[in-house]
Design an enzyme around this catalytic site. Structure first.
Site, PDB file in Angstrom:
ATOM      1  N   LYS A  38       0.806  -1.300   0.190  1.00 24.82           N
ATOM      2  CA  LYS A  38       0.035   0.270  -0.537  1.00 24.82           C
ATOM      3  C   LYS A  38       1.064   0.873  -0.115  1.00 24.82           C
ATOM      4  O   LYS A  38       2.403   0.753   0.478  1.00 24.82           O
ATOM      5  CB  LYS A  38      -0.834  -0.064   1.523  1.00 24.82           C
ATOM      6  CG  LYS A  38      -0.016   0.039   2.163  1.00 24.82           C
ATOM      7  CD  LYS A  38      -1.597  -0.541   3.833  1.00 24.82           C
ATOM      8  CE  LYS A  38      -0.118  -0.465   4.853  1.00 24.82           C
ATOM      9  NZ  LYS A  38      -0.939  -1.142   5.551  1.00 24.82           N
ATOM     10  N   TYR A 264      13.156  31.553   5.584  1.00 23.42           N
ATOM     11  CA  TYR A 264      11.149  32.413   5.825  1.00 23.42           C
ATOM     12  C   TYR A 264      11.064  32.282   7.263  1.00 23.42           C
ATOM     13  O   TYR A 264      11.621  31.433   8.132  1.00 23.42           O
ATOM     14  CB  TYR A 264      10.582  31.372   5.236  1.00 23.42           C
ATOM     15  CG  TYR A 264      10.041  31.200   3.834  1.00 23.42           C
ATOM     16  CD1 TYR A 264       9.992  32.490   2.876  1.00 23.42           C
ATOM     17  CD2 TYR A 264       9.593  29.731   3.500  1.00 23.42           C
ATOM     18  CE1 TYR A 264       9.754  32.258   1.849  1.00 23.42           C
ATOM     19  CE2 TYR A 264       9.797  29.718   1.992  1.00 23.42           C
ATOM     20  CZ  TYR A 264       9.573  30.636   1.100  1.00 23.42           C
ATOM     21  OH  TYR A 264       9.633  31.249  -0.777  1.00 23.42           O
TER      22      TYR A 264
HETATM   23  C1  LIG Z   1      -0.539  -1.964   6.833  1.00 20.88           C
HETATM   24  C2  LIG Z   1      -0.789  -3.029   7.322  1.00 20.88           C
HETATM   25  C3  LIG Z   1       0.101  -4.237   7.797  1.00 20.88           C
HETATM   26  C4  LIG Z   1       1.770  -3.793   7.890  1.00 20.88           C
HETATM   27  O1  LIG Z   1       2.234  -3.908   9.161  1.00 20.88           O
HETATM   28  P1  LIG Z   1       3.788  -3.682   8.807  1.00 20.88           P
HETATM   29  O2  LIG Z   1       4.334  -2.564   9.967  1.00 20.88           O
HETATM   30  O3  LIG Z   1       4.439  -2.636   8.253  1.00 20.88           O
HETATM   31  O4  LIG Z   1       4.715  -4.835   8.483  1.00 20.88           O
HETATM   32  C5  LIG Z   1       0.197  -5.430   7.446  1.00 20.88           C
HETATM   33  N1  LIG Z   1      -1.486  -5.602   8.168  1.00 20.88           N
HETATM   34  C6  LIG Z   1      -2.645  -4.192   7.974  1.00 20.88           C
HETATM   35  C7  LIG Z   1      -4.122  -4.401   8.275  1.00 20.88           C
HETATM   36  C8  LIG Z   1      -2.342  -2.788   7.546  1.00 20.88           C
HETATM   37  O5  LIG Z   1      -2.871  -2.457   7.755  1.00 20.88           O
END
Ligand SMILES: *Cc1c(COP(=O)(O)O)cnc(C)c1O
Length: 370
Positions: A38, A264
């Site tokens: 993702k 800035y």
């Molecule tokens: C993002 C996510 C993961 C991955 O978690 P990590 O800590 O990056 O390994 C696993 N399960 C779900 C439901 C997630 O949303």
């Protein structure tokens, strides 16, 4: 190693393979590995990650949203893809691209069945998500009757997996809470299997779950951050290899007299002669303002140069008073020596946020030394 001439995110596929093999080495050979890609593959390049992981044999992918799954399918990914957080409005498209929904509430289950039936689906794969304490998404244990009744009324769907998500698997102080989640998931799955009459894939571990709770791997684990080279703990970070290196160059060097200000809102005032380097990366690229005013740093010729003044949209200025360097020299935002998790922590956040923020404006350079 490339010769850096502009801001780039180098993506090292050999490191991805290394991390995959390392995480697999923690699993019983029968346990499947789902790769979470993702958020553009945690800010890297989801298609490059998924293509490589598919080649080296990953069992499953997960994305957060349907649009992310479509991008993978359009890039030729054939491996099953779990969509963790789909919305009803996208269910038709989800089915069209053969993406597999996480079903996390009675509303979502009802709507999905309606659409799957309309589209004459038979045993469409879905994944039932239970909440065991994160209190974010998922059915409660007392929804089981409802779920089973709905499932038994139709042949449009089939439960491919049952899963849950741990709230604090990286935190050793929360071990009792995590064991409580693991136990309630076990109880829920026993009842679900008994009522369904078949055995779906069971999974609940993210990266820290894989590393800290070997007894809870079940049939599959979901690895995100670990595949990208971070283990939420120094001892695991040292075994893993960061996949993405963020590099830039020095565009210009300035010398400030005592009393002169920089950037800035004149947020930095020189107390002594200060040499500064301007670097072409800013908050529009994902280096947020929280890294300004000496919270964050870069590395130039293996020395730390703190970000001074406010982070601009397209630039940062760093203090190079004590560093021998010249315009055009390489600047490392993070790599294997200067870890994204250390920099993120110095600004009060976590590797996940720093990595996923790296904007698409930055050129991705894939390094494939396999
Ligand atoms: C993002 C996510 C993961 C991955 O978690 P990590 O800590 O990056 O390994 C696993 N399960 C779900 C439901 C997630 O949303």
């Amino acid at each position: 190693m490339s010769d850096t001439k502009e801001t780039i995110l180098e993506i090292n596929l050999a490191h991805l393979t290394h991390n995959y093999i390392y995480l697999k080495s923690k699993l019983h050979p029968d346990v499947k590995l789902l790769a979470v890609v993702k958020a553009r593959g945690y800010g890297s390049d989801a298609i490059a990650m998924a293509t490589h992981l598919q080649k080296i044999g990953v069992d499953y992918f997960a994305v957060a949203y349907v649009s992310e799954g479509i991008a993978l399918r359009e890039a030729g990914i054939k491996t099953p893809i779990l969509v963790l957080h789909p919305q009803v409005v996208n269910f038709s498209t989800l089915i069209k691209y053969h993406l597999e929904p996480s079903i996390y509430s009675t509303r979502i289950l009802r709507e999905f069945i309606t659409i799957a039936e309309e589209k004459n689906q038979k045993e469409y794969p879905l994944h039932i998500k239970f909440n065991t304490g994160l209190n974010r998404l998922g059915f409660w244990e007392n929804d089981i009757d409802y779920i089973i009744n709905r499932i038994q009324e139709t042949n449009a769907i089939r439960v491919t997996s049952i899963f849950s998500h741990l709230a604090a698997s990286e935190d050793h102080n929360e071990k009792d809470f995590t064991l409580g989640q693991i136990n309630s998931f076990k109880k829920i799955t026993l009842e679900m299997i008994d009522r369904l009459g078949y055995v779906p894939i069971l999974h609940q571990c993210n990266t820290s779950g894989i590393l800290n709770y070997p007894e809870a791997h079940l049939d599959m684990v979901r690895a995100g951050i670990g595949l990208y080279g971070y283990g939420n703990e120094a001892k695991y970070d040292s075994e893993l290899k960061p996949v993405a290196f963020l590099k830039s160059i020095i565009s210009q060097i300035h010398t400030l007299e005592p009393g002169e200000t920089l950037g800035y809102n004149r947020a930095f005032t020189a107390s002594h002669f200060t040499k500064t380097a301007t670097v072409p990366i800013g908050h529009a690229d994902g280096i947020s303002r929280q890294y300004g005013n000496k919270k964050g740093f870069v590395t130039i010729h293996n020395k730390r140069a703190y970000i001074i003044g406010n982070v601009c949209m397209d630039m940062i200025m760093v203090d190079i008073t004590d560093i021998e360097c010249k315009e055009g020299d390489e600047v490392v935002l993070f790599d294997d020596n200067s870890s994204a998790s250390v920099i993120a922590e110095s600004a009060g956040t976590i590797s996940y946020e720093l990595l996923t923020a790296i904007s698409p404006r930055i050129k991705r350079v894939i390094i494939d030394n396999e």
